[in-house]
Enzyme design. Structure first.
Site, PDB file in Angstrom:
ATOM      1  N   TYR A   1       0.957  -1.276  -0.122  1.00 46.13           N
ATOM      2  CA  TYR A   1       0.017   0.089   0.277  1.00 46.13           C
ATOM      3  C   TYR A   1       1.052   0.892  -0.093  1.00 46.13           C
ATOM      4  O   TYR A   1       2.075   1.167   0.860  1.00 46.13           O
ATOM      5  CB  TYR A   1      -0.688   0.286   1.462  1.00 46.13           C
ATOM      6  CG  TYR A   1      -1.786   0.868   1.762  1.00 46.13           C
ATOM      7  CD1 TYR A   1      -2.796   1.304   0.614  1.00 46.13           C
ATOM      8  CD2 TYR A   1      -0.922   2.208   2.034  1.00 46.13           C
ATOM      9  CE1 TYR A   1      -3.816   2.169   0.874  1.00 46.13           C
ATOM     10  CE2 TYR A   1      -2.079   3.824   2.130  1.00 46.13           C
ATOM     11  CZ  TYR A   1      -2.947   3.499   1.571  1.00 46.13           C
ATOM     12  OH  TYR A   1      -3.551   4.642   1.447  1.00 46.13           O
TER      13      TYR A   1
ATOM     14  N   GLU B   1      -3.626   7.478  -3.999  1.00 46.57           N
ATOM     15  CA  GLU B   1      -3.428   6.084  -3.692  1.00 46.57           C
ATOM     16  C   GLU B   1      -2.833   5.227  -4.625  1.00 46.57           C
ATOM     17  O   GLU B   1      -3.981   5.048  -5.059  1.00 46.57           O
ATOM     18  CB  GLU B   1      -4.675   5.190  -2.371  1.00 46.57           C
ATOM     19  CG  GLU B   1      -4.402   4.760  -1.283  1.00 46.57           C
ATOM     20  CD  GLU B   1      -6.087   4.252  -0.435  1.00 46.57           C
ATOM     21  OE1 GLU B   1      -5.851   4.613   0.348  1.00 46.57           O
ATOM     22  OE2 GLU B   1      -6.657   4.233  -1.666  1.00 46.57           O
TER      23      GLU B   1
END
Ligand code: GDP
Ligand code: MN
Length: 371
Positions: free
Chosen positions: A101, A187
């Site tokens: 991530y 993101e």
């Protein structure tokens, strides 16, 4: 403005990030053609501006072009979490050995961007933060300094050592996108490890609606808006969709925000919220309730109105009209101007308002667990 994955992916690719090969399909035939051109198994991804598509059935694997066409047929025109799927991103199916991530958002309390990294990507980052906070690193980045070496070293101390240079490079590219596009959030989740290289398997960019004008934004403002949000806006109200079960109607941004907080504190999750604004008449209240209930995701309705220029009797009339024939559980807190009359109208229709917001929130959450 939340961009769709395919838009975000193009921006990341322009910034030099590796992304899976593929393209956008608006028809099953197009999906088939892309799969044929790729010549291998593909993943079909519903282009709707919500997360958790994987779990909701919006991400499907097709081994052959025929299967891609068939799945596209199924997916196009269907709804995912209440949103119409009108396009699919069709990309080569990769086999990641790990999913990381990487994200950048704004920490408003520190008034600074914050870089986030976890070696455990693929799941929602909130979940990582809750379940295994030790697997999430967070580093503030003063905007004029950027992601300097020591900050990246700190950020990536949790990463496998051989991958750190590539991750640092990805973080710099994401930083570039974050600043160039004036994002609230940039993101990549998952940032997949495929044969030792990093590939952005997903792209989520939320741009500041008040960004300074610039050529990089050309064509982006046309992104899909939530049809309910548009409907509310046209009626002069603001609606925001969320992911839970409780529909919230209130008047005034402050009261509505406080209501959301109380519901969260009581352990519940709002499905959406709608602010009817000041001085709303019955008609508008009715419209507001209709919008909240329209996509069927709200299982309980929580109305929290403080009457100032808004009159409680008008609100009560609107509620009674809108709720006629509905069998959704409703919790109402209604105080202020013309409260007595409002209560009388509600009582006649069989509704008993609660006295406080806290009581209302607790009751709404309780009901939401029972349905
Ligand atoms: P989201 O659920 O809306 O965030 O959608 P994502 O694009 O993040 O996809 C969800 C999950 O699907 C990812 O975490 C991956 O595990 C899987 N996925 C997406 N694309 C691919 C792919 O090309 N290959 C494989 N094997 N899995 C993928
Ligand atoms: Mn994702």
């Amino acid at each position: 403005m939340r961009l769709l994955e395919w838009q975000g992916r193009e921006i990341l690719a322009q910034a030099g990030m590796a992304v899976p090969e593929g393209g956008l399909a608006r028809t099953p035939a197009e999906a088939r053609r892309i799969a044929e051109n790729l010549g291998r198994a593909v993943v079909l991804k519903a282009q709707v501006p919500v997360g958790g598509r994987g779990k909701a059935g919006g991400i499907r694997l097709a081994q052959t072009p025929e299967e891609a066409e068939r799945l596209a047929q199924e997916m196009l025109g269907s709804t995912l979490k209440g949103l119409l799927v009108d396009s699919l991103l069709v990309v080569e199916a990769l086999h990641p050995s790990a999913e990381h991530y990487l994200g950048i958002t704004l920490d408003r309390s520190r008034r600074m961007p914050i870089l986030l990294y976890s070696p455990q990507g693929g799941v929602e980052i909130e979940e990582v933060a809750r379940r295994s906070p030790e697997l999430l690193s967070r580093v503030h980045v003063p905007p004029l300094e950027g992601p300097t070496g020591f900050r990246l070293r700190r950020l990536l101390s949790l990463a496998p050592a051989p991958l750190r240079p590539a991750l640092a490079d990805a973080a710099k590219k994401l930083w570039h996108v974050f600043t160039a596009y004036e994002c609230h959030l940039a993101e990549i989740n998952p940032l997949a490890e495929v044969e030792g290289k990093l590939v952005a398997l997903d792209a989520k960019l939320i741009l500041d609606d008040d960004h300074t004008p610039g050529p990089q934004f050309a064509g982006l403002s046309e992104a899909v808006v939530d049809p309910l949000e548009a409907e509310a806006k046209a009626a002069g109200m603001s609606y925001v969709r969320l992911d839970g079960e409780i529909g919230i109607l209130g008047n005034g941004a402050g009261l509505v925000m406080a209501t959301l907080d109380l519901v969260a504190q009581a352990g519940g999750r709002p499905a959406n919220f709608l602010d009817i604004g000041g001085g709303a008449r019955a008609e508008r209240v009715k419209k507001g309730v209709e919008i909240i209930l329209k996509d069927g995701r709200a299982k309980v309705l929580f109305v929290n109105v403080f009457g100032g220029i808004t009159r409680c009797d008008e609100v009560a009339r609107g509620l009674v009209e809108a709720l006629r024939g509905q069998n959704i559980p409703v919790v109402i807190r209604l105080v202020g101007t013309n409260e007595e009359e409002g209560r009388r109208i509600l009582a006649e229709a069989g509704f008993v308002p609660v006295r406080t917001m806290e009581e209302g929130a607790a009751r709404a959450v309780e009901l939401s667990k029972g349905v």
